[in-house]
Design an enzyme around this catalytic site. Structure first.
Site, PDB file in Angstrom:
ATOM      1  N   ALA A  65       0.853  -1.183   0.000  1.00 26.62           N
ATOM      2  CA  ALA A  65       0.000   0.000   0.000  1.00 26.62           C
ATOM      3  C   ALA A  65       0.895   1.241   0.000  1.00 26.62           C
ATOM      4  O   ALA A  65       2.041   1.190   0.459  1.00 26.62           O
ATOM      5  CB  ALA A  65      -0.893  -0.011   1.237  1.00 26.62           C
ATOM      6  N   GLY A 108       0.828  -5.035   1.007  1.00 32.55           N
ATOM      7  CA  GLY A 108      -0.398  -5.161   0.220  1.00 32.55           C
ATOM      8  C   GLY A 108      -0.177  -5.883  -1.100  1.00 32.55           C
ATOM      9  O   GLY A 108      -1.105  -6.500  -1.639  1.00 32.55           O
ATOM     10  N   GLU A 111      -0.554  -9.332  -0.293  1.00 32.42           N
ATOM     11  CA  GLU A 111      -1.960  -9.592   0.058  1.00 32.42           C
ATOM     12  C   GLU A 111      -2.816  -9.722  -1.208  1.00 32.42           C
ATOM     13  O   GLU A 111      -3.685 -10.589  -1.282  1.00 32.42           O
ATOM     14  CB  GLU A 111      -2.474  -8.480   0.977  1.00 32.42           C
ATOM     15  CG  GLU A 111      -1.784  -8.535   2.345  1.00 32.42           C
ATOM     16  CD  GLU A 111      -2.145  -7.379   3.252  1.00 32.42           C
ATOM     17  OE1 GLU A 111      -1.854  -6.220   2.883  1.00 32.42           O
ATOM     18  OE2 GLU A 111      -2.712  -7.604   4.322  1.00 32.42           O
ATOM     19  N   GLU A 131       5.220  -4.675   7.165  1.00 31.59           N
ATOM     20  CA  GLU A 131       4.509  -3.606   7.884  1.00 31.59           C
ATOM     21  C   GLU A 131       5.077  -3.359   9.277  1.00 31.59           C
ATOM     22  O   GLU A 131       5.002  -2.256   9.805  1.00 31.59           O
ATOM     23  CB  GLU A 131       3.009  -3.942   7.984  1.00 31.59           C
ATOM     24  CG  GLU A 131       2.243  -3.820   6.668  1.00 31.59           C
ATOM     25  CD  GLU A 131       2.253  -5.095   5.828  1.00 31.59           C
ATOM     26  OE1 GLU A 131       3.050  -6.016   6.139  1.00 31.59           O
ATOM     27  OE2 GLU A 131       1.469  -5.163   4.872  1.00 31.59           O
TER      28      GLU A 131
HETATM   29  N1  CAA Z   1       4.610   3.315  -0.725  1.00 31.23           N
HETATM   30  C1  CAA Z   1       5.006   4.447  -1.289  1.00 31.23           C
HETATM   31  N2  CAA Z   1       6.171   4.573  -1.979  1.00 31.23           N
HETATM   32  C2  CAA Z   1       6.939   3.489  -2.059  1.00 31.23           C
HETATM   33  C3  CAA Z   1       6.602   2.257  -1.466  1.00 31.23           C
HETATM   34  C4  CAA Z   1       5.336   2.191  -0.784  1.00 31.23           C
HETATM   35  N3  CAA Z   1       4.890   1.056  -0.232  1.00 31.23           N
HETATM   36  N4  CAA Z   1       7.581   1.368  -1.717  1.00 31.23           N
HETATM   37  C5  CAA Z   1       8.515   2.004  -2.443  1.00 31.23           C
HETATM   38  N5  CAA Z   1       8.127   3.283  -2.649  1.00 31.23           N
HETATM   39  C6  CAA Z   1       8.853   4.319  -3.380  1.00 31.23           C
HETATM   40  C7  CAA Z   1      10.053   4.823  -2.572  1.00 31.23           C
HETATM   41  O1  CAA Z   1       9.647   5.779  -1.629  1.00 31.23           O
HETATM   42  C8  CAA Z   1      10.923   5.378  -3.683  1.00 31.23           C
HETATM   43  O2  CAA Z   1      10.394   6.631  -4.035  1.00 31.23           O
HETATM   44  P1  CAA Z   1      11.423   7.904  -4.224  1.00 31.23           P
HETATM   45  O3  CAA Z   1      12.249   7.514  -5.424  1.00 31.23           O
HETATM   46  O4  CAA Z   1      10.478   9.035  -4.484  1.00 31.23           O
HETATM   47  O5  CAA Z   1      12.237   7.996  -2.974  1.00 31.23           O
HETATM   48  C9  CAA Z   1      10.656   4.420  -4.854  1.00 31.23           C
HETATM   49  O6  CAA Z   1       9.410   3.767  -4.572  1.00 31.23           O
HETATM   50  C10 CAA Z   1      11.727   3.361  -5.018  1.00 31.23           C
HETATM   51  O7  CAA Z   1      11.884   2.710  -3.749  1.00 31.23           O
HETATM   52  P2  CAA Z   1      13.308   2.535  -3.042  1.00 31.23           P
HETATM   53  O8  CAA Z   1      14.232   3.664  -3.382  1.00 31.23           O
HETATM   54  O9  CAA Z   1      13.038   2.296  -1.575  1.00 31.23           O
HETATM   55  O10 CAA Z   1      13.817   1.191  -3.776  1.00 31.23           O
HETATM   56  P3  CAA Z   1      14.813   0.074  -3.200  1.00 31.23           P
HETATM   57  O11 CAA Z   1      15.102  -0.805  -4.373  1.00 31.23           O
HETATM   58  O12 CAA Z   1      15.944   0.699  -2.451  1.00 31.23           O
HETATM   59  O13 CAA Z   1      13.914  -0.733  -2.113  1.00 31.23           O
HETATM   60  C11 CAA Z   1      11.933  -1.861  -1.348  1.00 31.23           C
HETATM   61  C12 CAA Z   1      12.812  -1.491  -2.546  1.00 31.23           C
HETATM   62  C13 CAA Z   1      12.689  -2.836  -0.429  1.00 31.23           C
HETATM   63  C14 CAA Z   1      10.651  -2.508  -1.905  1.00 31.23           C
HETATM   64  C15 CAA Z   1      11.589  -0.572  -0.518  1.00 31.23           C
HETATM   65  O14 CAA Z   1      11.069   0.400  -1.408  1.00 31.23           O
HETATM   66  C16 CAA Z   1      10.564  -0.777   0.567  1.00 31.23           C
HETATM   67  O15 CAA Z   1      10.906  -1.276   1.633  1.00 31.23           O
HETATM   68  N6  CAA Z   1       9.288  -0.354   0.328  1.00 31.23           N
HETATM   69  C17 CAA Z   1       8.257  -0.386   1.329  1.00 31.23           C
HETATM   70  C18 CAA Z   1       7.687  -1.778   1.492  1.00 31.23           C
HETATM   71  C19 CAA Z   1       6.624  -1.772   2.572  1.00 31.23           C
HETATM   72  O16 CAA Z   1       6.847  -1.380   3.695  1.00 31.23           O
HETATM   73  N7  CAA Z   1       5.390  -2.212   2.203  1.00 31.23           N
HETATM   74  C20 CAA Z   1       4.280  -2.254   3.104  1.00 31.23           C
HETATM   75  C21 CAA Z   1       3.413  -1.033   2.909  1.00 31.23           C
HETATM   76  S1  CAA Z   1       2.078  -0.886   4.095  1.00 31.23           S
HETATM   77  C22 CAA Z   1       0.915  -2.002   3.546  1.00 31.23           C
HETATM   78  O17 CAA Z   1       1.036  -2.616   2.484  1.00 31.23           O
HETATM   79  C23 CAA Z   1      -0.276  -2.136   4.468  1.00 31.23           C
HETATM   80  C24 CAA Z   1      -1.270  -3.151   4.084  1.00 31.23           C
HETATM   81  O18 CAA Z   1      -1.233  -4.258   4.541  1.00 31.23           O
HETATM   82  C25 CAA Z   1      -2.367  -2.803   3.214  1.00 31.23           C
END
Ligand code: CAA
Length: 257
Positions: A65, A108, A111, A131
């Site tokens: 998400a 998500g 999911e 998360e």
């Molecule tokens: N939401 C918003 N933006 C996101 C994102 C997310 N879930 N995941 C990645 N992005 C964005 C980053 O902010 C980044 O944007 P900028 O270039 O503007 O900084 C871009 O995508 C590229 O990401 P990274 O620079 O972080 O890429 P990476 O290769 O270094 O890392 C990754 C990849 C490990 C997937 C890392 O992006 C990450 O950890 N993302 C978050 C994953 C996460 O926490 N997901 C759970 C979300 S909450 C949820 O899903 C709740 C639910 O159950 C419904």
């Protein structure tokens, strides 16, 4: 119909949906989810389509998400907007859904993959529920579906300690149907979807419904409780800290309140 965050194609009897937010690793904002559900329902109502495939890019199926969309939300904002409510409509799709997963399949993203009926993964796929790093828990069925598909031991590690599964592990633990080279995962999913799409439609529909029924008895209540817990965590300082820290690219400092 033209969309902003997804692309749709038809391959023989298969409707293909590609997430198309590459800069955000296909993170699911609300408009993307609205488009996904609309496209799925349109394919579901199209008599020339027998099955659907959902995919992302080689780098990311989806990173979850959209954290930026919800970072400042309160628990009441989350409850009233109920952005995750729309995700339930994916479970209402009657035709078979196959997820073709490569790269990150997190939060998500995992999911939604689990809401599909089958998952074909590339060797580079990585499955996780990170998360906990944001000070929250999965909010769209992750805790419930993971526990049922990979079992308590692995689900617990994934949900409370951010264990990420390789494609090979995900296959071994029963989360996915098969692992294939990255060059062919989408072709493989389309082939499987076409095969199923050519089978007796009413029997396929009924088979899907019944297998899901066995799998999902008591799931509905679990998903509702999970969503409430997810929204409630938005009243904590730790959720704000966890999500801000992600966006500011630093480690979070947990306070436990
Ligand atoms: N939401 C918003 N933006 C996101 C994102 C997310 N879930 N995941 C990645 N992005 C964005 C980053 O902010 C980044 O944007 P900028 O270039 O503007 O900084 C871009 O995508 C590229 O990401 P990274 O620079 O972080 O890429 P990476 O290769 O270094 O890392 C990754 C990849 C490990 C997937 C890392 O992006 C990450 O950890 N993302 C978050 C994953 C996460 O926490 N997901 C759970 C979300 S909450 C949820 O899903 C709740 C639910 O159950 C419904």
């Amino acid at each position: 119909m033209s969309y902003s965050f997804i692309l749709t194609e038809i391959h023989d009897r298969v409707g293909l949906i590609r997430f198309n937010r590459p800069k955000a690793l296909n993170a699911f904002n609300r408009p993307l989810m609205e488009e996904l559900v609309q496209a799925l329902e349109d394919f579901d109502n199209n008599a020339s389509i027998g099955a659907m495939v959902i995919t992302g890019s080689d780098r990311a199926f989806a990173a979850g998400a959209d954290i930026k969309e919800m970072v400042e939300a309160s628990a009441v904002d989350m409850l009233l907007a109920d952005n995750l409510g729309i995700w339930d409509r994916i479970r209402g799709i009657k035709k078979p859904l196959i997820a073709a997963v490569s790269g990150w399949c997190l939060g998500g993203g995992n999911e939604v993959a689990m809401m599909c009926d089958m998952i074909i993964a590339s060797e580079t796929a990585k499955f996780g529920q990170p998360e906990i790093n944001l000070g929250v828990i999965p909010g769209s069925g992750g805790t419930q579906r993971l526990a049922k598909s990979v079992g308590k031991a692995i689900a617990m590690e994934m949900v409370i300690n951010n264990r990420t599964l390789s494609a090979e592990e995900a296959y071994r633990f029963g989360l996915i149907n098969r692992v294939v080279p990255v060059e062919v995962y989408l072709d493989e999913a389309l082939k499987l979807a076409n095969e199923i799409g050519a089978r007796a439609p009413l029997a396929v529909r009924s088979g899907k419904e019944m297998v899901n029924q066995a799998f999902e008895t008591f799931l509905k209540e679990g998903v509702v409780d999970e969503r409430r817990a997810f929204y409630f965590l938005f009243s904590s300082d730790d959720q704000k800290e966890g999500m801000r820290a992600f966006i500011e690219k630093r480690d979070p400092e947990w306070k436990g309140k």
